[in-house]
Design an enzyme around this catalytic site. Structure first.
Site, short mmCIF file in Angstrom:
data_model
loop_
_atom_site.label_atom_id
_atom_site.label_comp_id
_atom_site.label_asym_id
_atom_site.label_seq_id
_atom_site.Cartn_x
_atom_site.Cartn_y
_atom_site.Cartn_z
N HIS A 251 13.43 16.63 1.32
CA HIS A 251 12.40 16.49 2.36
C HIS A 251 11.48 17.72 2.46
CE1 HIS A 251 14.62 13.10 4.18
NE2 HIS A 251 15.70 13.81 4.02
C1 BDR Z 1 15.19 17.02 7.89
O1 BDR Z 1 16.45 17.20 8.55
C2 BDR Z 1 17.20 18.21 7.90
O2 BDR Z 1 18.51 17.78 7.73
C3 BDR Z 1 16.51 18.50 6.60
O3 BDR Z 1 16.63 19.87 6.26
C4 BDR Z 1 15.08 18.11 6.86
O4 BDR Z 1 14.35 19.19 7.40
C5 BDR Z 1 15.14 15.61 7.34
O5 BDR Z 1 15.26 14.67 8.36
#
Ligand code: BDR
Ligand code: CA
Length: 332
Positions: A251
């Site tokens: 992400h």
């Molecule tokens: C986001 O949530 C976190 O677990 C990850 O690092 C990312 O920033 C994705 O939903």
């Protein structure tokens, strides 16, 4: 032109990859790394940020610890070493997956992350970009303490929210869910925002073949990355809902890839509102994709990324780290 950035994050497997990508990219100059509570406790996120900077050979990088809890106390931990809410099921107990990185030797800065953000922005000419890849607590607190910094932020490039469905509740994405009020403060700040929500980040799925390519780069950083990502392929490992392939997603890396090459992405200028109700919709980002209510757009919301070009860029940036040194007798 080099873009000055502050990375506000909660490492976090994908946050770690984002930091590593930024540190070999001349398109960005990282002024500091600030951490929040998020994927794991504040104590662990600042520790992880330092572990990552250290393996990258950047012992000079300034790492700051910020807020240990969300604005409205939704998930109030007992101490900075604790978190009332965690994504350790995805990021591992340490927050860095299967990482074998040692405890850092480089210091944690004494200054609070929020004070660093305010001070740096106040002393700037308005050219700094905030890259936020965790809950928006530090960013919102800075804006509450010093509203005048809003005019000094060039833009906020963030990972959070979704046009479609959430990943932590039916309605909400994790970062916004962890601190909906902070996200609300940011989205009503009138600062230009570039939002990488789940719709686009879910398109950056990686597979074992790509991890093997990283391993073949044969460097301490590449090996650290392979270890960090290794938990993702254990039986029963988390798979991001709504994905089409492996369910293993990077992400946060999208924020950095965008700053290096914006043409990888497509999106739309739209109005986004954050749900701060104490309901099933808490933390949801409602995106007016079809301009149904005619409100002034407050974010550029991305919805498409060129998958192959994204991974080619990331691999190339990781390949810039120095290789393992061979000893005189040829061993590594
Ligand atoms: C986001 O949530 C976190 O677990 C990850 O690092 C990312 O920033 C994705 O939903
Ligand atoms: Ca994150």
């Amino acid at each position: 032109m080099t873009q000055k950035i502050i990375i506000d994050c909660d490492p976090g497997v994908d946050d770690a990859v984002a930091i590593l990508m930024a540190l070999t990219s001349p398109e960005v100059e990282v002024l500091g790394v600030t951490t929040n509570v998020g994927n794991v406790s504040l104590y662990k996120t600042q520790l992880n940020a330092r572990r990552v900077c250290e393996v990258a050979g950047r012992l000079d990088m300034k790492v700051f610890a910020g807020c240990p809890r969300s604005l409205f106390n939704r998930f109030a931990p007992e101490s900075v070493e604790d978190t009332a809410y965690t994504a350790a099921d995805i990021h591992g107990e340490s927050g860095l997956g299967g990482s074998k990185l040692p405890a850092p030797t480089m210091p944690l800065q004494d200054e609070h992350a929020v004070n660093f953000i305010i001070r740096t922005l106040e002393n700037s000419t308005g050219d700094i970009i905030m890259v936020c890849t965790g809950a928006l607590t530090n960013m919102a607190t800075a804006l509450i303490m010093s509203p005048q910094i809003a005019a000094k932020i060039q833009k906020i490039v963030l990972m959070g929210g979704a046009i479609g469905l959430g990943n932590i509740t039916p309605a909400a994405e994790y970062n916004f869910y962890c601190d909906p009020e902070a996200a609300h403060v940011v989205f009503t700040s009138k600062i230009p925002i570039v939002m990488f929500g789940l719709d686009v980040t879910r398109q950056t799925e990686f597979d074992k073949k790509w991890v093997d390519e990283i391993e073949a780069l044969n460097s301490p950083v590449a090996q650290a990355l392979v270890d960090i990502l290794s938990d993702a392929f254990k039986p029963g490992a988390y798979a991001e809902p709504g994905t089409k392939g492996t369910g293993k997603v990077l992400h946060d890396v999208n924020c950095i890839a965008y700053l290096i090459n914006p043409s990888l992405y497509e999106g739309r200028n739209v109005y986004v509102e954050i749900d701060t109700s104490d309901t099933i919709n808490s933390g949801r980002s409602t995106v007016d994709w079809w301009n149904k209510i005619g409100k002034e757009p407050n974010a550029l919301v991305m919805n498409k990324v060129k998958h192959e070009a994204f991974f080619a860029l990331l691999t190339e940036r990781i390949s810039r780290y120095p290789k393992f040194q061979k000893s005189a007798n040829g061993t590594l």
